[in-house]
Write an enzyme that holds these catalytic residues in place. Structure first.
Site, PDB file in Angstrom:
ATOM      1  N   ASP A   1     -10.768  -8.600   1.994  1.00 46.07           N
ATOM      2  CA  ASP A   1      -9.544  -7.914   2.412  1.00 46.07           C
ATOM      3  C   ASP A   1      -8.365  -8.738   1.916  1.00 46.07           C
ATOM      4  O   ASP A   1      -8.204  -9.899   2.321  1.00 46.07           O
ATOM      5  CB  ASP A   1      -9.522  -7.792   3.931  1.00 46.07           C
ATOM      6  N   VAL A   2      -7.535  -8.159   1.035  1.00 44.59           N
ATOM      7  CA  VAL A   2      -6.441  -8.923   0.430  1.00 44.59           C
ATOM      8  C   VAL A   2      -5.400  -9.378   1.447  1.00 44.59           C
ATOM      9  O   VAL A   2      -4.586 -10.256   1.151  1.00 44.59           O
ATOM     10  CB  VAL A   2      -5.738  -8.128  -0.703  1.00 44.59           C
TER      11      VAL A   2
ATOM     12  N   ASN B   1      -3.383  -5.494  -7.874  1.00 47.51           N
ATOM     13  CA  ASN B   1      -3.175  -4.050  -7.790  1.00 47.51           C
ATOM     14  C   ASN B   1      -3.370  -3.468  -6.390  1.00 47.51           C
ATOM     15  O   ASN B   1      -2.705  -2.496  -6.037  1.00 47.51           O
ATOM     16  CB  ASN B   1      -4.142  -3.354  -8.760  1.00 47.51           C
TER      17      ASN B   1
ATOM     18  N   TYR C   1       7.015   0.465   2.386  1.00 49.21           N
ATOM     19  CA  TYR C   1       6.382   0.384   1.060  1.00 49.21           C
ATOM     20  C   TYR C   1       7.369  -0.127   0.014  1.00 49.21           C
ATOM     21  O   TYR C   1       7.047  -0.991  -0.805  1.00 49.21           O
ATOM     22  CB  TYR C   1       5.869   1.771   0.680  1.00 49.21           C
TER      23      TYR C   1
ATOM     24  N   SER D   1       7.895  -3.851   0.395  1.00 48.78           N
ATOM     25  CA  SER D   1       6.765  -4.645  -0.106  1.00 48.78           C
ATOM     26  C   SER D   1       6.757  -4.684  -1.626  1.00 48.78           C
ATOM     27  O   SER D   1       6.504  -5.731  -2.233  1.00 48.78           O
ATOM     28  CB  SER D   1       5.440  -4.079   0.427  1.00 48.78           C
TER      29      SER D   1
END
Length: 242
Positions: free
Chosen positions: A59-60, A86, A152, A155
């Site tokens: 999990d990044v 990505n 979003y 980020s």
């Protein structure tokens, strides 16, 4: 053979990038979190084209796990020449309706992954003394902002700043660091209502969504030796949207 880690390579843009880079002769480390079937599909497509790859899972957004898994993989197989950052998520909604969880999940996954994934790769990459490539997937939303995507957009804008700063630090090591900022791309799971889609198309001179392969072609170029003098750039691929 140069090895490249591609996060979020089980579907969509990440999968297309992994397959394209494998065709170009890179050994691909296919990252996934939950979608093992998708990752196996990526692996199968790469191997069917005589490419080489292996799977890696984490999990990044989990820093300690990222570090442990990546360091173990590098210790076993060697350093990566390239990293494609990505993997990401979306939790859209009008800002007054966004929950703290909506904000934190997107920031921890999309922005924190820059540190969580790339940091443990850097010193081994430097140690190769072969230069290297780091390519970060941002978004048109990180450049212009977008209604219903405050979390979003934040980020993805943060990724642009981090990319530019890291490019300065790693330039003397011949490691390039660039950002690719896609617009509206047909990943097969784009969920936009018809009215919103019509309004979006008015903003795109080419009057169509982009294809995942078109993003992959750009990433493949940036990963190649032909892009040796390109670093600290944000390259948009959005049909002329901005």
């Amino acid at each position: 053979m140069r090895t490249v880690l591609v996060t979020g390579a089980s579907k969509g843009i990440g999968q297309a990038i992994a397959i394209e880079l494998a065709k170009a002769g890179f050994y691909i480390v296919i990252h996934y979190n939950q979608d093992r079937e998708g990752a196996l599909s990526t692996l199968k497509q790469i191997e069917s084209n005589s490419g080489q790859a292996r799977l890696i899972q984490f999990d990044v957004s989990e820093r300690a796990v990222c570090q442990a898994v990546i360091e173990d993989d590098i210790a076993q197989f060697g350093a990566y020449y390239g990293v494609i950052n990505n993997a990401g998520i979306i939790r859209d909604g009008a800002f007054p309706a966004l929950t703290g969880e909506d904000w934190e999940d997107v920031i921890h996954t999309n922005l924190d992954s820059f540190y969580n994934v790339i940091h443990p790769c850097i010193m081994p990459m430097i140690g190769l003394r072969q230069g290297g490539r780091i390519i970060v997937l941002s978004s048109v939303s990180g450049i212009t902002g977008n209604r219903g995507q405050v979390n979003y957009s934040a980020s993805k804008a943060g990724l642009i700043g981090a990319t530019k700063a890291l490019a300065i630090e790693l330039g003397k090591r011949k490691i390039t660091v660039n950002c690719v900022a896609p617009g509206l791309i047909d990943t097969g799971i784009v969920d936009i209502n018809p009215i919103a889609m019509e309004e979006t198309m008015k903003m795109i001179p080419l009057k169509r969504m982009g294809e995942v392969n078109e993003v992959a072609y750009l990433v493949n170029f940036l990963m190649s030796d032909k892009a040796n003098y390109i670093t600290r750039q944000v390259i948009s691929i959005n049909g002329g949207m901005v």
